[in-house]
Design an enzyme around this catalytic site. Structure first.
Site, PDB file in Angstrom:
ATOM      1  N   GLU A  90       0.794  -1.221   0.000  1.00 12.77           N
ATOM      2  CA  GLU A  90       0.000   0.000   0.000  1.00 12.77           C
ATOM      3  C   GLU A  90       0.833   1.280   0.000  1.00 12.77           C
ATOM      4  O   GLU A  90       0.421   2.282  -0.577  1.00 12.77           O
ATOM      5  CB  GLU A  90      -0.954   0.012   1.210  1.00 12.77           C
ATOM      6  CG  GLU A  90      -2.015  -1.068   1.194  1.00 12.77           C
ATOM      7  CD  GLU A  90      -2.999  -0.918   0.058  1.00 12.77           C
ATOM      8  OE1 GLU A  90      -3.198   0.224  -0.424  1.00 12.77           O
ATOM      9  OE2 GLU A  90      -3.564  -1.937  -0.387  1.00 12.77           O
ATOM     10  N   SER A 470     -56.162 -19.470  37.952  1.00  8.81           N
ATOM     11  CA  SER A 470     -56.103 -19.653  39.401  1.00  8.81           C
ATOM     12  C   SER A 470     -54.757 -19.282  40.013  1.00  8.81           C
ATOM     13  O   SER A 470     -54.644 -19.193  41.231  1.00  8.81           O
ATOM     14  CB  SER A 470     -56.422 -21.115  39.749  1.00  8.81           C
ATOM     15  OG  SER A 470     -57.771 -21.399  39.444  1.00  8.81           O
TER      16      SER A 470
END
Length: 861
Positions: A90, A470
């Site tokens: 690079e 219940s």
């Protein structure tokens, strides 16, 4: 001579004119673009996108969110050869230029003029960083000028090492990986220091074109570029010939490596994700690298997922086989590979693998599953009686081909890995949820909101609003106890007429047992007793009492149906309410986040939930245990009061009476100063007085010892469990809400479309076994622990069980050794006292236990 002099004068004049014009042009460009560039103060604030990560209390990874995967590292942590690989390809003159490599620019221009090609790049690492961090990738002169100016400024503001470090962390390297550390994990499943030289060169080849040179998508091009980078490293003396020869011979080993999830808790992970987005915003949540630590216990969570899936599959199997999940025309596929590609579109759900039937006859079926094949014999499909409805099934298959046929996409489950033995299965249509929390502070230890998150992301633990049936009755009973009733108060279990209403509530099966105590009525879940009790204390009083437990007032019907649980709530809501029964009578709030840190480990937030600290205090301080994992098994944290400086003799005497290891809420009084190294928590508010608390808990223990949940005590073989079953009208919901002093767990099963569960599929047979299966794992090795009895509570205030129980799990009548009752107080119209063991005539045998049923009224009143 004069002519030559004038010629040079003209040449030099033109040269200086051009220089002047150039300088003016550069100044103009600088003046024009500078305002469009970020200020110097922003150059070091280049965001590195780091995903959101969520961890269990043991620091095991639960989930990771974020499109961009990044693992920021210091430059010193990046291997030198990897740095050199990037420089080689690079920017070989990185350490020599000042942001713009003018030699490289000249070389690129010359190459373009001489060859017509733009293959020679002139973009430096600094320019790439400037472009990636602040600019677009548009190939325009405008962008290039900005990039150049910004690169020069970055070189002036930042050092070379800082620029390279930012670049190596920021650069996109394909497959959602940003930075070299993330790329190492994505492509090789390794840390940076574990990469080989060849792998380092492969990663360095990605920035130019992450897709074109991707070692997975385009392995041939990737290998060519990798070897070219190795050659450049050799030419630049970054490596020697031996290293080069070895590296170029190394094969391409790149594969996609996903983040390793250590604890499966997708429903909790989604709860955390939503909360972080709420606190920090959508963008920040997925990019700032937040580390969120939760209350989740990894082992308990694994148990919860397994227990719920087993329960759902067991119910589903009882009701028959619904047939193939999908059907394929085998003739449309040219090869087995195409069939595998199609099969891969059906994800694995839980332990259920998708399989394609290739052949089926009377004795066996050949299946394609994953990358292999499997066989089903008759034993593997015998259970698959065709489903007709919730109460009916067809005949058992006598041939394998009766159940499966070629082209069927089915689900199978492996029951013996060594022998490669599989059984036919199916994804359950019934849904369920389990939530378990620490009652001392509401810390969620496990939560599962369905069979599989991939199958349905709807979290039934927190989002499914259903009738509790219940299982809501203990709230009504506790309200009555607070108003002066006792477990031995007698209410007539008989039909009731309600003036002004056509509602005709009844017990399941239409059977009644006459005058009965509250303790027995709760254990047997007698509907008519609950209605008469609510009628006596008043609906508004009961609603006010229920709101203290966290039930929204709007979800509680203002009529007598409330006694049968016709309100609406979630499993999390029920767990929160029952935590008050477990923790001594205090109101807590469920929570799941303990700490939030940034990517550098800095503490951003620490949640401090309300905690059971005792009475008459505003806060308490808890000293963190040395081993957090050891703390998971108990909530017996050593707690000291921050506001209790007055150590009276009475409190000392009371404290001395407490023995053994008990939760903080069991002790009548605590003393001590806040420690400097502890964490201070706000104190939870008491919502149930001590007397009422002990009475209702003892009644709920009766449910698990002699009532509808007696199976729990038999299987778990311990007495410190209590709870209540709940089955709604037409058996559409099945609940069990149970607890010990240390843990509250709620289980629920039902259909999302409110379909009936089927005959006999009550809470006792559906939700309770799930609860037992989970709790026996959680309580393994944990010593039994009882709630502390208030000093002023007499035996006459309790209904104490004696030996004997109904074989069906219900309460045996008193004459058969069930409960003994004292101090009877009849709330119903005058009726003869029920015979007992005190010399009265023996009672008629009690009917066999029937599941509770909530009758929905035709008209509310």
């Amino acid at each position: 001579m004069r002519f030559i002099g004038k010629f040079f004068q003209l040449i030099f004049g033109s040269f200086f004119a051009l220089l002047t014009l150039g300088a003016i042009g550069l100044f103009g460009i600088y003046a024009y673009y500078t305002p469009q560039l970020p200020p110097d103060s922003e150059l070091r604030k280049i965001d590195i996108h780091v995903p959101l990560r969520i961890y269990s209390r043991e620091n095991q990874l639960i989930a990771e969110y974020g499109e961009k995967r990044s693992r920021p590292v210091k430059l010193d942590a990046v291997p030198e050869k990897l740095q050199q690989a990037f420089l080689a390809i690079e920017d070989t003159r990185f350490y020599d230029h000042s942001g713009v490599d003018f030699k490289g620019v000249a070389r690129a221009i010359y190459s373009m003029i001489s060859t017509g090609s733009t293959s020679q790049g002139a973009s430096t690492i600094t320019m790439q960083l400037a472009r990636n961090a602040f600019l677009t990738s548009d190939k325009t002169l405008d962008r290039k000028l900005k990039e150049t100016l910004l690169a020069i400024r970055m070189e002036q503001e930042l050092g070379k090492r800082e620029i390279l470090e930012l670049y190596l962390n920021k650069i996109y390297l394909g497959k959602s990986a940003y930075g070299v550390a993330a790329a190492a994990e994505v492509y090789y499943g390794k840390s940076l220091e574990a990469l080989t030289l060849a792998q380092q060169a492969m990663i360095a080849g990605l920035p130019k074109a992450p897709s074109r040179y991707n070692p997975i998508a385009n392995p041939e091009r990737a290998m060519i570029r990798r070897n070219y980078i190795l050659q450049r490293m050799l030419e630049l003396n970054f490596i020697d010939r031996v290293a080069y020869d070895a590296a170029v011979q190394e094969p391409n080993t790149a594969t996609v490596h996903q983040t390793t999830i250590e604890t499966s808790a997708p429903y909790l992970a989604e709860m955390v994700r939503a909360e972080i987005v709420k606190r920090y915003g959508e963008t920040n949540a997925y990019t700032q690298g937040y580390h969120v630590y939760t209350t989740l216990d990894s082992k308990q969570q694994a148990n919860a997922e397994e227990s719920l899936r087993n329960a759902l599959m067991a119910y589903d199997r009882r009701h028959g086989y619904r047939g193939a999940e999908d059907k394929l025309d085998l003739g449309e596929f040219k090869s087995e590979e195409e069939l595998r590609d199609k099969l891969s579109t059906y994800p694995k759900l839980g332990e259920l693998e998708a399989a394609l039937v290739l052949r089926a006859d009377s004795k066996s079926a050949e299946l394609l599953v994953g990358e292999t094949k499997a066989t089903l014999d008759l034993d593997a499909v015998k259970w698959a009686r065709p489903f007709k409805n919730s109460d009916q099934r067809g005949a058992s298959p006598t041939r394998v081909s009766d159940a499966v046929k070629p082209g069927d996409i089915i689900r199978i489950r492996q029951i013996d890995k060594d022998k490669n033995t599989w059984t036919l299965s199916q994804v359950p249509t019934i849904s369920g949820a389990l939530v378990s929390l620490d009652p001392s502070d509401g810390a969620i230890r496990s939560v599962v909101g369905g069979f599989d998150f991939l199958h349905s992301k709807f979290n039934r633990a927190t989002q499914a609003s259903r009738q509790p049936g219940s299982s809501f009755k203990p709230i009504v009973y506790a309200a009555a106890l607070t108003k002066g009733f006792s477990p031995n108060s007698v209410v007539n279990d008989a039909p009731i007429n309600i003036p002004g209403s056509n509602w005709k509530p009844q017990n399941f099966g239409g059977r009644y047992i006459g005058p009965t105590t509250l303790a027995e009525a709760l254990a047997k879940s007698r509907n008519l007793v609950s209605i008469r009790l609510l009628q006596s204390i008043g609906v508004n009083y009961a609603i006010d009492y229920a709101v203290k437990f966290g039930f929204p007032r709007a979800d509680l019907p203002p009529n007598l149906t409330l006694a049968l649980g016709t309100g609406m709530t979630t499993p999390m809501g029920m767990a929160t309410a029952y935590a008050s029964f477990a923790n001594g009578g205090y109101k807590i709030e469920p929570h799941f986040i303990t700490q939030i840190k940034d990517g550098s480990g800095n503490l951003l937030g620490e949640d401090k939930p309300i905690k059971v600290c005792g009475d008459n205090v505003e806060s308490c301080t808890v000293t963190p245990p040395k081993d957090k994992a050891a703390d998971a098994a108990t909530t017996d944290e050593k707690t000291t009061k921050a506001n209790d400086k007055d150590k009276t003799k009475d409190s000392k005497k009371t404290t001395e009476k407490t023995t053994g290891t008990k939760p903080v809420w069991e002790t009548t009084e605590l003393t001590g100063e806040a420690t400097t190294d502890g964490v201070q928590y706000p104190a939870a508010e008491r919502i149930i007085d001590k007397r009422t608390h002990y009475q209702i808990v003892s009644m709920l223990q009766g449910v698990t010892q002699f009532g509808t949940a007696a199976r729990a005590s038999r299987v778990l073989n311990r007495k410190d469990i209590a709870g209540k079953t709940g089955t709604t009208n037409d058996q559409k919901d099945a609940w069990f809400c149970g607890f010990t002093p240390n843990v509250v767990t709620v289980t629920w099963l039902g259909f999302d479309d409110m379909a009936k569960l089927g005959e006999g599929e009550t809470a006792t047979n559906v939700a309770l076994p799930l609860w037992i299966d989970y709790m026996h794992r959680v309580l393994e090795g944990v010593p039994s622990k009882e709630w502390e009895r208030p000093l002023d509570l007499k035996d006459s205030d309790l209904a104490l069980p004696v030996e004997g129980e109904d074989t069906e799990g219900g309460v045996a009548p008193a004459s058969q050794g069930g409960f003994q009752y004292q101090n009877e107080r009849d709330l119903a119209p005058a009726a003869p006292p029920r015979p007992n063991q005190q010399g009265n005539a023996p009672a008629a045998p009690a009917p066999r236990r029937a599941p509770e049923r909530v009758e929905i009224p035709e008209q509310l009143f």
